[in-house]
Every structure is written in structure tokens, then in C-alpha cells.
Design a protein around this motif. Structure first.
Motif, PDB file in Angstrom:
ATOM      1  N   CYS A 113       0.838  -1.241   0.161  1.00  0.00           N
ATOM      2  CA  CYS A 113       0.263  -0.105  -0.020  1.00  0.00           C
ATOM      3  C   CYS A 113       0.699   1.084  -0.028  1.00  0.00           C
ATOM      4  CB  CYS A 113      -0.965   0.031   1.463  1.00  0.00           C
ATOM      5  SG  CYS A 113      -2.088  -1.021   1.340  1.00  0.00           S
ATOM      6  N   MET A 114       0.281   2.341  -0.530  1.00  0.00           N
ATOM      7  CA  MET A 114       1.170   3.688  -0.318  1.00  0.00           C
ATOM      8  C   MET A 114       0.147   4.583   0.040  1.00  0.00           C
ATOM      9  SD  MET A 114       3.819   5.557  -3.041  1.00  0.00           S
ATOM     10  CE  MET A 114       2.404   6.710  -3.791  1.00  0.00           C
ATOM     11  N   GLU A 115       0.411   5.527   0.976  1.00  0.00           N
ATOM     12  CA  GLU A 115      -0.525   6.492   1.278  1.00  0.00           C
ATOM     13  C   GLU A 115       0.070   7.822   0.687  1.00  0.00           C
ATOM     14  OE1 GLU A 115      -2.652   8.635   5.107  1.00  0.00           O
ATOM     15  OE2 GLU A 115      -1.079   7.357   5.638  1.00  0.00           O
ATOM     16  N   THR A 116      -0.783   8.601   0.000  1.00  0.00           N
ATOM     17  CA  THR A 116      -0.290   9.743  -0.679  1.00  0.00           C
ATOM     18  C   THR A 116      -1.337  11.073  -0.694  1.00  0.00           C
ATOM     19  OG1 THR A 116       0.431  10.219  -2.880  1.00  0.00           O
ATOM     20  CG2 THR A 116      -1.330   8.793  -2.595  1.00  0.00           C
ATOM     21  N   SER A 117      -0.795  11.964  -0.707  1.00  0.00           N
ATOM     22  CA  SER A 117      -1.603  13.187  -0.823  1.00  0.00           C
ATOM     23  C   SER A 117      -1.994  13.498  -2.495  1.00  0.00           C
ATOM     24  CB  SER A 117      -0.659  14.428  -0.453  1.00  0.00           C
ATOM     25  OG  SER A 117       0.329  14.579  -1.384  1.00  0.00           O
TER      26      SER A 117
ATOM     27  N   TYR B  38      -8.075  12.884   0.901  1.00  0.00           N
ATOM     28  CA  TYR B  38      -8.702  14.135   0.196  1.00  0.00           C
ATOM     29  C   TYR B  38      -8.895  15.035   1.433  1.00  0.00           C
ATOM     30  CZ  TYR B  38     -12.649  16.602  -1.720  1.00  0.00           C
ATOM     31  OH  TYR B  38     -13.375  17.475  -2.394  1.00  0.00           O
ATOM     32  N   LYS B  39      -8.179  16.258   1.261  1.00  0.00           N
ATOM     33  CA  LYS B  39      -7.969  16.999   2.382  1.00  0.00           C
ATOM     34  C   LYS B  39      -9.051  18.093   2.794  1.00  0.00           C
ATOM     35  CE  LYS B  39      -3.086  16.020   2.629  1.00  0.00           C
ATOM     36  NZ  LYS B  39      -2.803  15.498   3.866  1.00  0.00           N
ATOM     37  N   ALA B  40      -9.526  18.682   1.600  1.00  0.00           N
ATOM     38  CA  ALA B  40     -10.450  19.932   1.632  1.00  0.00           C
ATOM     39  C   ALA B  40     -11.163  19.918   0.330  1.00  0.00           C
ATOM     40  CB  ALA B  40      -9.620  21.250   1.939  1.00  0.00           C
TER      41      ALA B  40
ATOM     42  N   LEU C 145     -10.026   6.294  -0.362  1.00  0.00           N
ATOM     43  CA  LEU C 145      -9.836   7.627   0.112  1.00  0.00           C
ATOM     44  C   LEU C 145      -9.529   7.741   1.742  1.00  0.00           C
ATOM     45  CD1 LEU C 145     -12.582   9.995  -1.615  1.00  0.00           C
ATOM     46  CD2 LEU C 145     -10.226   9.589  -2.117  1.00  0.00           C
ATOM     47  N   ARG C 146      -8.735   8.590   2.289  1.00  0.00           N
ATOM     48  CA  ARG C 146      -8.701   9.131   3.403  1.00  0.00           C
ATOM     49  C   ARG C 146      -8.701  10.594   3.762  1.00  0.00           C
ATOM     50  NH1 ARG C 146      -6.618   4.818   6.865  1.00  0.00           N
ATOM     51  NH2 ARG C 146      -4.507   6.026   7.636  1.00  0.00           N
TER      52      ARG C 146
ATOM     53  N   SER D 192     -19.963  12.013  -2.954  1.00  0.00           N
ATOM     54  CA  SER D 192     -19.767  12.212  -4.200  1.00  0.00           C
ATOM     55  C   SER D 192     -18.364  11.402  -4.724  1.00  0.00           C
ATOM     56  CB  SER D 192     -19.646  13.696  -5.111  1.00  0.00           C
ATOM     57  OG  SER D 192     -19.556  13.367  -6.428  1.00  0.00           O
ATOM     58  N   LEU D 193     -17.321  11.823  -4.210  1.00  0.00           N
ATOM     59  CA  LEU D 193     -16.129  10.746  -4.436  1.00  0.00           C
ATOM     60  C   LEU D 193     -16.346   9.293  -3.935  1.00  0.00           C
ATOM     61  CD1 LEU D 193     -13.527  13.319  -3.287  1.00  0.00           C
ATOM     62  CD2 LEU D 193     -13.899  12.492  -5.804  1.00  0.00           C
ATOM     63  N   SER D 194     -17.127   9.185  -2.903  1.00  0.00           N
ATOM     64  CA  SER D 194     -17.430   7.588  -2.766  1.00  0.00           C
ATOM     65  C   SER D 194     -17.844   6.891  -3.695  1.00  0.00           C
ATOM     66  CB  SER D 194     -18.090   7.841  -1.275  1.00  0.00           C
ATOM     67  OG  SER D 194     -19.529   7.814  -1.660  1.00  0.00           O
ATOM     68  N   ARG D 195     -18.604   7.575  -4.425  1.00  0.00           N
ATOM     69  CA  ARG D 195     -19.388   6.850  -5.409  1.00  0.00           C
ATOM     70  C   ARG D 195     -18.632   6.851  -6.777  1.00  0.00           C
ATOM     71  NH1 ARG D 195     -23.180  10.477  -3.434  1.00  0.00           N
ATOM     72  NH2 ARG D 195     -23.202  11.554  -5.377  1.00  0.00           N
TER      73      ARG D 195
END
Length: 297
Positions: free
Chosen positions: A156-160, A182-184, A217-218, A237-240
Motif C-alpha cells: 500500500c502507499m499513502e499519498t496526498s 482528500y483534505k479539503a 480515500l483518507r 460524491s467521491l465515494s461513488r
């Protein structure tokens, strides 16, 4: 060689199963709520755990650069002047001093994480690369992911999401799951809170999904900063959009102490850790807006 600042074992919130998380230094973002401020700089850096410091002056006595000074019995540090000679680390009687960051080859990291390979196999786990922003060391990350995958590990890779798409393309064969922040919501707000715009991030998210990659998404939620109905709608929306799930990450203040330890004032002082009932209301709100597969990290 890459610059690694921590390797944490037996983690369960950074991808499926039991995982080892490899934290890399360097990040192009400057999030106001950063949980790992010691990762911002790609360079190795001195830290002091002030809660352990006895203000004894031993470090000042051996420091040729006058990084450590005593001011009426109080230990003062000029972090930016440190040459990382290590003399103070060796002599500190409280063990309060250390250096964030060490050079490690991809092979050295693989050898370290393979010590727990039985746990990965039993739990469906593996290795997660985090930071900072791993893509700040893009060439090293490519080498590391390839080596981990070659060892038969789930990666896994966590990324901005803030890196050239070409850098992500090179990782596609060797990363099983992207934990994508997904920060803002909104270009202007995103730039104000993180120091960078949002357009490149959203473009990379879309391209990863179009490439058929597994993306989760985080979403850090910081009351008073990024928490709004508009933001909750955007997460729904992004969850879909093809992501496998969404993790809501409530603000916590663990970064405050670490920021102080490196002499940084980049942290929020006016945000409290939300109660569980508040987090549940946020999740309910996202679900009402049509959100699916929403979880609390």
C-alpha cells in the motif's frame, strides 16, 4: 538510498491485515494540522523530547556549534544550526535527543519488514509506505515498491496525490492499494490549508481510478477548517466515483508535541479532538448525501 524516519510494526489502520508502515521524510504540502511534522523536511534533523530533558546543560558543554545553550537554567536549542554530529545524543543522560531520518537502501527496508512476514500471511497484511509524502522521494519509492513486490508482499502507499502523474504511472504494477488523501474541498481553501492547490490531486485520483487501481480515500476532518456541508457532499460524491471505501480521520493533536520537539510552530492550537458522537454525525451526514462505504479510521 532513501531517507526513512520511522518503521512501525503491527499496524492495523493503514491497509488490510497486520502491516508494517515505512515512513519516509519529505513533503511538498504544509498542512496546518500535520500529524507527522517531523516528516516535512526531506533532510535529517535533530529533535529533543522536552518532557525528558532535565535541563542539565550536558549537551551544551559538548556542542561546538552552540546549538544547545543554557539560559538561566533553561535549555535553548537552535535547531537550524545543527550539523548532526551526534555528540549531544551520545552524552545526554536522559536520552532526550535524537535524529529523525536515516539512510536506508530498498534492500535494507525489505530485510527489516520481512521479519514479520508470517503475520502478513496469516492476516492478509503487508507493507504500507507513508510519510510525509512518499512521492517526494519518487525514484526511491519506485525502487522500494518493486523490491517489496518482488518479495511477494502486499504493498500500500499513502499519498496526498500531489506529484506528477508520470511518477504514479511507474508505480502502478507494484502498488496494490493507494490510500489517497482528500483534505479539503475547493481550490482556494485547499491551498490555504495545505499550501498547494487541488487540481493536480483530483486529476491524479481520476487517472488512478481509470487505470483500474484500488484506491481508498483518507479524509482528515478538522473542525473549523475543512468541515462544512460542501465538504461532506464532496466526500459523498467521491465515494461513488469508483473508490473502494472512504476513511474518515478525526483530528487529533499528536502532532503538537512532535512539532515542539523539532522547534516548529506549524500546528493548530485552536482545535480540540472531536467526540465520538460528532464523528458519527459527520458519517451520517455523508451517507445522507449518498455516500457509500464510509468508515472511521
Amino acid at each position: 538510498m532513501g531517507i526513512v524516519f520511522d518503521i512501525q510494526r503491527f499496524c492495523v489502520n493503514d491497509g488490510p491485515g497486520i502491516r508494517t508502515v515505512v515512513f519516509l521524510k519529505g513533503c511538498p504540502l504544509k498542512c496546518l494540522w500535520c500529524h507527522n511534522p517531523e516528516s516535512n523536511s526531506i533532510k535529517r534533523q535533530l529533535y529533543c523530547e522536552w518532557n525528558r530533558c532535565a535541563h542539565c546543560g550536558t549537551c551544551a558543554a559538548v556542542c561546538g556549534q552552540r546549538v544547545h545553550e543554557m539560559d538561566h537554567g533553561v535549555h535553548r536549542l537552535r535547531f537550524s544550526d545543527c550539523m548532526l554530529c551526534g555528540a549531544c545524543l551520545e552524552i545526554c543522560p536522559q536520552g532526550a535527543l535524537g535524529i529523525y531520518g536515516r539512510e536506508m537502501s530498498a534492500g535494507e527496508v525489505v530485510a527489516e519488514v520481512m521479519k514479520d512476514c508470517d503475520y502478513y500471511e496469516d492476516s492478509g497484511g503487508g507493507v504500507t509506505i507513508s510519510g510525509g509524502e512518499p512521492m517526494a522521494q519518487a525514484d526511491y519509492v519506485r525502487e522500494l515498491c518493486r523490491a517489496l513486490k518482488g518479495a511477494g508482499l502486499h504493498v500500500c502507499m499513502e499519498t496526498s496525490g500531489f506529484a506528477p502523474w508520470e511518477a504514479y504511472q511507474r508505480l502502478l504494477p507494484d502498488v496494490d492499494l493507494f490510500l489517497f488523501d482528500y483534505k479539503a474541498t475547493g481550490e482556494e481553501l485547499h491551498r490555504r490549508l495545505t499550501g498547494v492547490g487541488q487540481s493536480l490531486i483530483l486529476a491524479n485520483l481520476r487517472l488512478l481510478l481509470e487505470a483500474g487501481k484500488n484506491v481508498r480515500l483518507r479524509c482528515p476532518v478538522i473542525p473549523g477548517y475543512n468541515l462544512s456541508e460542501e465538504h461532506l457532499r464532496a466526500i459523498a460524491s467521491l465515494s461513488r466515483s469508483g473508490v473502494s471505501a472512504v476513511d474518515m480521520i478525526p483530528y487529533h493533536d499528536m502532532g503538537k508535541g512532535k512539532a515542539k520537539n523539532i522547534g516548529s510552530d506549524l500546528y493548530l492550537s485552536d482545535v480540540r479532538t472531536p467526540e465520538q458522537e460528532e464523528v458519527e454525525r459527520w458519517i451520517d451526514g455523508i451517507v445522507r448525501y449518498g455516500g457509500v462505504r464510509i468508515f472511521q479510521a
